[in-house]
Design a protein around this motif. Structure first.
Motif, PDB file in Angstrom:
ATOM      1  N   MET A   1      -3.762  11.059  -0.777  1.00  0.00           N
ATOM      2  CA  MET A   1      -4.438  11.544   0.427  1.00  0.00           C
ATOM      3  C   MET A   1      -4.027  12.989   0.691  1.00  0.00           C
ATOM      4  O   MET A   1      -2.841  13.334   0.616  1.00  0.00           O
ATOM      5  CB  MET A   1      -4.067  10.664   1.635  1.00  0.00           C
ATOM      6  CG  MET A   1      -4.822  11.014   2.909  1.00  0.00           C
ATOM      7  SD  MET A   1      -4.341   9.963   4.321  1.00  0.00           S
ATOM      8  CE  MET A   1      -4.839   8.349   3.716  1.00  0.00           C
ATOM      9  N   VAL A   2      -5.013  13.828   0.979  1.00  0.00           N
ATOM     10  CA  VAL A   2      -4.769  15.226   1.328  1.00  0.00           C
ATOM     11  C   VAL A   2      -5.358  15.480   2.704  1.00  0.00           C
ATOM     12  O   VAL A   2      -6.544  15.220   2.944  1.00  0.00           O
ATOM     13  CB  VAL A   2      -5.397  16.197   0.299  1.00  0.00           C
ATOM     14  CG1 VAL A   2      -5.187  17.643   0.729  1.00  0.00           C
ATOM     15  CG2 VAL A   2      -4.811  15.959  -1.087  1.00  0.00           C
ATOM     16  N   LEU A   3      -4.529  15.960   3.618  1.00  0.00           N
ATOM     17  CA  LEU A   3      -4.979  16.340   4.956  1.00  0.00           C
ATOM     18  C   LEU A   3      -5.024  17.863   5.041  1.00  0.00           C
ATOM     19  O   LEU A   3      -4.059  18.530   4.676  1.00  0.00           O
ATOM     20  CB  LEU A   3      -4.028  15.801   6.033  1.00  0.00           C
ATOM     21  CG  LEU A   3      -3.901  14.290   6.162  1.00  0.00           C
ATOM     22  CD1 LEU A   3      -2.915  13.935   7.259  1.00  0.00           C
ATOM     23  CD2 LEU A   3      -5.265  13.668   6.459  1.00  0.00           C
ATOM     24  N   LYS A   4      -6.139  18.393   5.511  1.00  0.00           N
ATOM     25  CA  LYS A   4      -6.302  19.837   5.612  1.00  0.00           C
ATOM     26  C   LYS A   4      -6.368  20.264   7.073  1.00  0.00           C
ATOM     27  O   LYS A   4      -7.094  19.663   7.871  1.00  0.00           O
ATOM     28  CB  LYS A   4      -7.579  20.284   4.882  1.00  0.00           C
ATOM     29  CG  LYS A   4      -7.513  20.135   3.368  1.00  0.00           C
ATOM     30  CD  LYS A   4      -8.759  20.696   2.705  1.00  0.00           C
ATOM     31  CE  LYS A   4      -8.679  20.588   1.180  1.00  0.00           C
ATOM     32  NZ  LYS A   4      -9.880  21.120   0.522  1.00  0.00           N
ATOM     33  N   TYR A   5      -5.599  21.307   7.388  1.00  0.00           N
ATOM     34  CA  TYR A   5      -5.602  21.884   8.727  1.00  0.00           C
ATOM     35  C   TYR A   5      -5.774  23.386   8.617  1.00  0.00           C
ATOM     36  O   TYR A   5      -5.381  24.002   7.625  1.00  0.00           O
ATOM     37  CB  TYR A   5      -4.284  21.578   9.463  1.00  0.00           C
ATOM     38  CG  TYR A   5      -4.099  20.120   9.815  1.00  0.00           C
ATOM     39  CD1 TYR A   5      -4.550  19.620  11.031  1.00  0.00           C
ATOM     40  CD2 TYR A   5      -3.471  19.248   8.937  1.00  0.00           C
ATOM     41  CE1 TYR A   5      -4.380  18.277  11.356  1.00  0.00           C
ATOM     42  CE2 TYR A   5      -3.297  17.907   9.243  1.00  0.00           C
ATOM     43  CZ  TYR A   5      -3.750  17.434  10.466  1.00  0.00           C
ATOM     44  OH  TYR A   5      -3.587  16.112  10.786  1.00  0.00           O
ATOM     45  N   GLY A   6      -6.324  24.010   9.660  1.00  0.00           N
ATOM     46  CA  GLY A   6      -6.395  25.456   9.726  1.00  0.00           C
ATOM     47  C   GLY A   6      -5.059  26.024  10.163  1.00  0.00           C
ATOM     48  O   GLY A   6      -4.221  25.314  10.724  1.00  0.00           O
TER      49      GLY A   6
ATOM     50  N   ARG B   1       0.856  -1.184   0.000  1.00  0.00           N
ATOM     51  CA  ARG B   1       0.000   0.000   0.000  1.00  0.00           C
ATOM     52  C   ARG B   1       0.894   1.235   0.000  1.00  0.00           C
ATOM     53  O   ARG B   1       1.757   1.401   0.866  1.00  0.00           O
ATOM     54  CB  ARG B   1      -0.930   0.015   1.219  1.00  0.00           C
ATOM     55  CG  ARG B   1      -1.827   1.241   1.272  1.00  0.00           C
ATOM     56  CD  ARG B   1      -2.927   1.127   2.313  1.00  0.00           C
ATOM     57  NE  ARG B   1      -2.442   0.878   3.656  1.00  0.00           N
ATOM     58  CZ  ARG B   1      -3.198   0.812   4.745  1.00  0.00           C
ATOM     59  NH1 ARG B   1      -4.514   0.943   4.623  1.00  0.00           N
ATOM     60  NH2 ARG B   1      -2.674   0.574   5.923  1.00  0.00           N
ATOM     61  N   VAL B   2       0.667   2.109  -0.971  1.00  0.00           N
ATOM     62  CA  VAL B   2       1.475   3.329  -1.112  1.00  0.00           C
ATOM     63  C   VAL B   2       0.543   4.536  -0.982  1.00  0.00           C
ATOM     64  O   VAL B   2      -0.425   4.675  -1.736  1.00  0.00           O
ATOM     65  CB  VAL B   2       2.209   3.364  -2.468  1.00  0.00           C
ATOM     66  CG1 VAL B   2       2.976   4.674  -2.618  1.00  0.00           C
ATOM     67  CG2 VAL B   2       3.147   2.172  -2.593  1.00  0.00           C
ATOM     68  N   ILE B   3       0.842   5.389  -0.009  1.00  0.00           N
ATOM     69  CA  ILE B   3       0.044   6.599   0.228  1.00  0.00           C
ATOM     70  C   ILE B   3       0.871   7.810  -0.179  1.00  0.00           C
ATOM     71  O   ILE B   3       1.984   8.012   0.311  1.00  0.00           O
ATOM     72  CB  ILE B   3      -0.357   6.731   1.717  1.00  0.00           C
ATOM     73  CG1 ILE B   3      -1.040   5.453   2.214  1.00  0.00           C
ATOM     74  CG2 ILE B   3      -1.241   7.953   1.924  1.00  0.00           C
ATOM     75  CD1 ILE B   3      -2.369   5.167   1.572  1.00  0.00           C
ATOM     76  N   LEU B   4       0.348   8.616  -1.083  1.00  0.00           N
ATOM     77  CA  LEU B   4       0.975   9.885  -1.453  1.00  0.00           C
ATOM     78  C   LEU B   4       0.264  10.973  -0.654  1.00  0.00           C
ATOM     79  O   LEU B   4      -0.881  11.340  -0.947  1.00  0.00           O
ATOM     80  CB  LEU B   4       0.840  10.135  -2.954  1.00  0.00           C
ATOM     81  CG  LEU B   4       1.268   8.974  -3.873  1.00  0.00           C
ATOM     82  CD1 LEU B   4       1.121   9.380  -5.330  1.00  0.00           C
ATOM     83  CD2 LEU B   4       2.686   8.539  -3.568  1.00  0.00           C
ATOM     84  N   LEU B   5       0.925  11.467   0.393  1.00  0.00           N
ATOM     85  CA  LEU B   5       0.266  12.304   1.386  1.00  0.00           C
ATOM     86  C   LEU B   5       0.723  13.766   1.285  1.00  0.00           C
ATOM     87  O   LEU B   5       1.920  14.056   1.324  1.00  0.00           O
ATOM     88  CB  LEU B   5       0.561  11.779   2.795  1.00  0.00           C
ATOM     89  CG  LEU B   5      -0.019  12.574   3.963  1.00  0.00           C
ATOM     90  CD1 LEU B   5      -1.544  12.599   3.900  1.00  0.00           C
ATOM     91  CD2 LEU B   5       0.446  11.992   5.291  1.00  0.00           C
ATOM     92  N   THR B   6      -0.252  14.662   1.185  1.00  0.00           N
ATOM     93  CA  THR B   6       0.012  16.106   1.173  1.00  0.00           C
ATOM     94  C   THR B   6      -0.745  16.750   2.318  1.00  0.00           C
ATOM     95  O   THR B   6      -1.931  16.473   2.526  1.00  0.00           O
ATOM     96  CB  THR B   6      -0.443  16.739  -0.151  1.00  0.00           C
ATOM     97  OG1 THR B   6       0.257  16.131  -1.233  1.00  0.00           O
ATOM     98  CG2 THR B   6      -0.164  18.239  -0.166  1.00  0.00           C
ATOM     99  N   VAL B   7      -0.050  17.599   3.075  1.00  0.00           N
ATOM    100  CA  VAL B   7      -0.688  18.379   4.131  1.00  0.00           C
ATOM    101  C   VAL B   7      -0.906  19.787   3.613  1.00  0.00           C
ATOM    102  O   VAL B   7       0.042  20.444   3.183  1.00  0.00           O
ATOM    103  CB  VAL B   7       0.173  18.409   5.410  1.00  0.00           C
ATOM    104  CG1 VAL B   7      -0.470  19.309   6.457  1.00  0.00           C
ATOM    105  CG2 VAL B   7       0.359  17.001   5.962  1.00  0.00           C
ATOM    106  N   LYS B   8      -2.145  20.231   3.630  1.00  0.00           N
ATOM    107  CA  LYS B   8      -2.473  21.585   3.166  1.00  0.00           C
ATOM    108  C   LYS B   8      -2.962  22.421   4.339  1.00  0.00           C
ATOM    109  O   LYS B   8      -3.706  21.935   5.190  1.00  0.00           O
ATOM    110  CB  LYS B   8      -3.558  21.541   2.079  1.00  0.00           C
ATOM    111  CG  LYS B   8      -3.048  21.148   0.703  1.00  0.00           C
ATOM    112  CD  LYS B   8      -4.097  21.422  -0.351  1.00  0.00           C
ATOM    113  CE  LYS B   8      -3.545  21.226  -1.755  1.00  0.00           C
ATOM    114  NZ  LYS B   8      -4.535  21.584  -2.793  1.00  0.00           N
ATOM    115  N   ILE B   9      -2.541  23.676   4.357  1.00  0.00           N
ATOM    116  CA  ILE B   9      -2.988  24.600   5.383  1.00  0.00           C
ATOM    117  C   ILE B   9      -4.022  25.540   4.782  1.00  0.00           C
ATOM    118  O   ILE B   9      -3.754  26.229   3.802  1.00  0.00           O
ATOM    119  CB  ILE B   9      -1.809  25.402   5.967  1.00  0.00           C
ATOM    120  CG1 ILE B   9      -0.744  24.448   6.504  1.00  0.00           C
ATOM    121  CG2 ILE B   9      -2.296  26.339   7.067  1.00  0.00           C
ATOM    122  CD1 ILE B   9      -1.230  23.492   7.573  1.00  0.00           C
TER     123      ILE B   9
END
Length: 641
Positions: free
Chosen positions: A555-560, A523-531
């Motif tokens: 996968m895109v993770l969004k944070y404030g 399993r390969v996850i291409l992960l980006t964190v966006k603010i």
């Protein structure tokens, strides 16, 4: 590893129930008490030096009734125009999901879909306001603590030689306890500041009842008469009068902690009356006794009570300094998340309060600069020459941002917006121009700090954009990679998470890993964190997952920008991406870029080298994203910008 997306729509008018992040159910008076302890420390300690400086500062005034009444009138109407009308009534309505401050306002504007012609200049103005804040955050602790401790010279003149050592010792202690957090002592801030305001108000009332004619100074005609009698002296006096409103921007910046209503209640019903009682009391004292000018604040108290007053004022000055230091930590965290500052180590000092953070490099840099200021300038009177220009500059920039909000976001009609803006610009320009006369005497310091920080912030932001652009240019399309590599490479058990700054193309770390290790995980996850441009992103909107086929997932993770990114915690919440994530079966791959000087158009060579230095000294993505230390692999790559 973070990227700030564009085009996130914001609501400009949050009601008070949204501000304060969970405090809305608390009684307003409790929040108002907390606001008195945190928000009003800076403006609350202004009576220690503001009134004295207008008569004994770098542009001294003749000590007569016309000037005393004129200065009190200017101070009162400045508070009404700048603090009450501008910040409390108007700007505090422009919250970004409850958060305030220049960066929050900038994120609100840039994420609102407002006209693009504003964007570049407004972003630069917002960044420069942030840079000026750092200059202000160095001067505020120095001038507040020094002016409070100087009361020793009034109460015990034989100890006057210990003023600077005492001030330095207090400041060293203050910065040293930041690591432990302020949540415990923070509970005392409200009652201590309440006591302080009650004391200064009482002393002021006891003074002006002996000379009640000073109450007429609230009439704006006295300010007009002051300007009519001596326009140049009145203009120069503005450079000291503005000291009475320093800290006004803190009302807006701290709005997220308390909400609009408690701050308004505290200001209108408690802080403003207390400050004006004290200023009028000082004016009345000087009408009776010109010799009290050496320290009109401390001379309001009877001789036997002067030493206790020094203690109360020193505690208030420490609280004011604490608020500025905490504000520097908060602004730095926002700037990191919004992509203006490299990743720095951030420590949380309270498990219960998300806003309680500590940033070591900011803390110690501030301490060194504050102590150097105290040792260099020696007296609060000398320091006030450096004080004010950063504040008035930031207030002027807030006007520019407010103009965009009124016209582009709120769509105000010109007949309402223009007179209001004209008033704000006229007042702030007058104060800023008056403070420019103090540049040779110390005003150069916050400007120098502001330009240095502005250069660092814009260099990092520009360099990151160029670096991401170069990485995108050289990235292989993910579809081609999966089709060619998925069947030919050996697949091994487990999960590989490849952190990538951009959600397009194949991460460099994935290409390097395949090149050197000749394997791909099941399993390969291409992960980006966006603010996001919002201060907070709810959990249900945190994650976007796309199945790319053959065991690959985007996968895109969004944070404030007020939240911290915790990748392992987010992965534990994933339930639609195959098997559950187990950290012992998961490897995280990071790419560490090395910059090479390039003749390509982008930035000047000296800025490229500065950006490269900042990149080398940035906090590791492993710690910033809270990745498990024994599950991280770093792979290097070279990039030309």
């Amino acid at each position: 590893m973070t990227d700030s997306p564009q085009g996130v729509a914001q609501d400009h008018a949050q009601d008070d129930s949204h501000a304060g992040h969970g405090h809305a159910q608390d009684a307003t008076w409790k929040l108002a008490l907390g606001a008195i302890g945190i928000v009003f420390g800076d403006i609350g300690t202004s009576p220690l030096y503001a009134f004295r400086e207008t008569f004994a500062g770098h542009h001294p005034l003749t000590l007569d009734q016309l000037h005393i009444m004129g200065v009190i009138s200017l101070m009162f109407w400045s508070m009404m125009a700048v603090v009450t009308l501008k910040y409390v009534v108007v700007i505090m309505r422009a919250d970004n999901k409850g958060e305030g401050g220049s960066l929050a306002l900038l994120a609100l504007i840039s994420g609102s879909g407002s006209e693009k012609r504003w964007t570049a200049g407004i972003v630069l103005l917002g960044v420069f306001a942030t840079a000026l804040f750092y200059g202000d955050s160095m001067i505020t602790p120095a001038v507040s603590v020094l002016s409070a401790v100087e009361g020793i010279a009034v109460a015990a003149p034989n100890l006057s030689g210990l003023i600077v050592p005492f001030a330095v010792a207090i400041l060293v202690l203050l910065f040293s306890i930041q690591r432990t957090g302020t949540s415990r002592v923070g509970a005392l801030f409200g009652p201590i500041m309440m006591l302080y305001f009650l004391v200064i108000a009482t002393l002021g009332v006891l003074s002006f009842i002996k000379t009640p004619e000073v109450l007429w100074a609230l009439d704006p005609l006295y300010a007009v008469a002051f300007f009519a009698d001596d326009p140049l002296a009145a203009f120069l006096a503005l450079g000291s009068v503005v000291l009475a409103v320093t800290g006004a921007e803190a009302l807006y910046a701290d709005m997220g902690h308390f909400g609009r209503k408690p701050i308004r209640v505290s200001w209108l019903w408690f802080v403003l009356p207390a400050l004006m009682c004290n200023y009028m009391g000082q004016g009345a004292l000087l009408m009776r006794d010109a010799a009290a000018l050496k320290s009109p604040f401390y001379n309001l108290a009877p001789e036997a009570l002067q030493l206790p007053l020094v203690g109360v004022a020193t505690m208030a000055a420490i609280i004011a300094s604490q608020a500025v230091i905490s504000g520097a930590f908060s602004v730095t965290q926002q700037a990191i998340q919004l992509g203006f500052i490299p990743r720095l180590r951030i420590e949380h000092t309270s498990a219960a309060t998300a806003g309680q953070i500590y940033i070591p490099i900011v803390n110690w840099a501030l301490m060194v600069m504050v102590i150097l200021l105290v040792l260099t300038f020696q007296t609060s009177s000398n320091l006030t020459a450096a004080y004010g220009i950063a504040v008035t500059g930031a207030m002027f920039i807030d006007n520019c941002l407010l103009a965009v909000v009124l016209f582009s976001l709120w769509k105000w009609q010109k007949r309402y917006a223009l007179p209001l803006l004209a008033l704000f610009f006229t007042v702030d320009l007058a104060y800023f121009a008056a403070n420019l006369t103090k540049v040779p005497d110390g005003g150069w310091f916050p400007l120098l700090v502001g330009f240095i920080v502005f250069t660092l912030l814009t260099t990092w932001s520009k360099g990151r954009k160029l670096m991401l652009q170069r990485l995108r240019e050289s990235a292989m399309p993910i579809k081609i990679f999966i089709d060619s590599a998925a069947n030919s490479a050996t697949r091994v058990p487990g999960t590989a998470v490849f952190m990538t700054s951009t959600p397009e193309g194949v991460p460099h770390a994935l290409l390097h890993n395949l090149k050197h290790n000749k394997v791909l995980h099941e399993r390969v996850i291409l992960l980006t964190v966006k603010i996001s441009d919002s201060p907070f992103v709810p959990d249900e909107k945190r994650m976007q997952i796309e199945d790319l086929g053959k065991g690959f997932h985007r996968m895109v993770l969004k944070y404030g920008f007020m939240q911290e990114a915790d990748v392992p915690a987010a992965l534990k919440q994933v339930n639609d991406c195959g098997a559950e994530f187990r950290m012992m079966d998961t490897s995280f791959f990071l790419a560490r870029q090395t910059l090479l000087p390039s003749s390509r158009p982008g930035m000047m060579i000296w800025r490229e080298k500065l950006f490269a230095w900042m990149l080398r000294n940035a906090e590791s993505a492993m710690e910033f994203f809270k990745l498990p230390t024994n599950r991280v692999v770093e792979l290097g790559s070279q990039v030309e910008i």
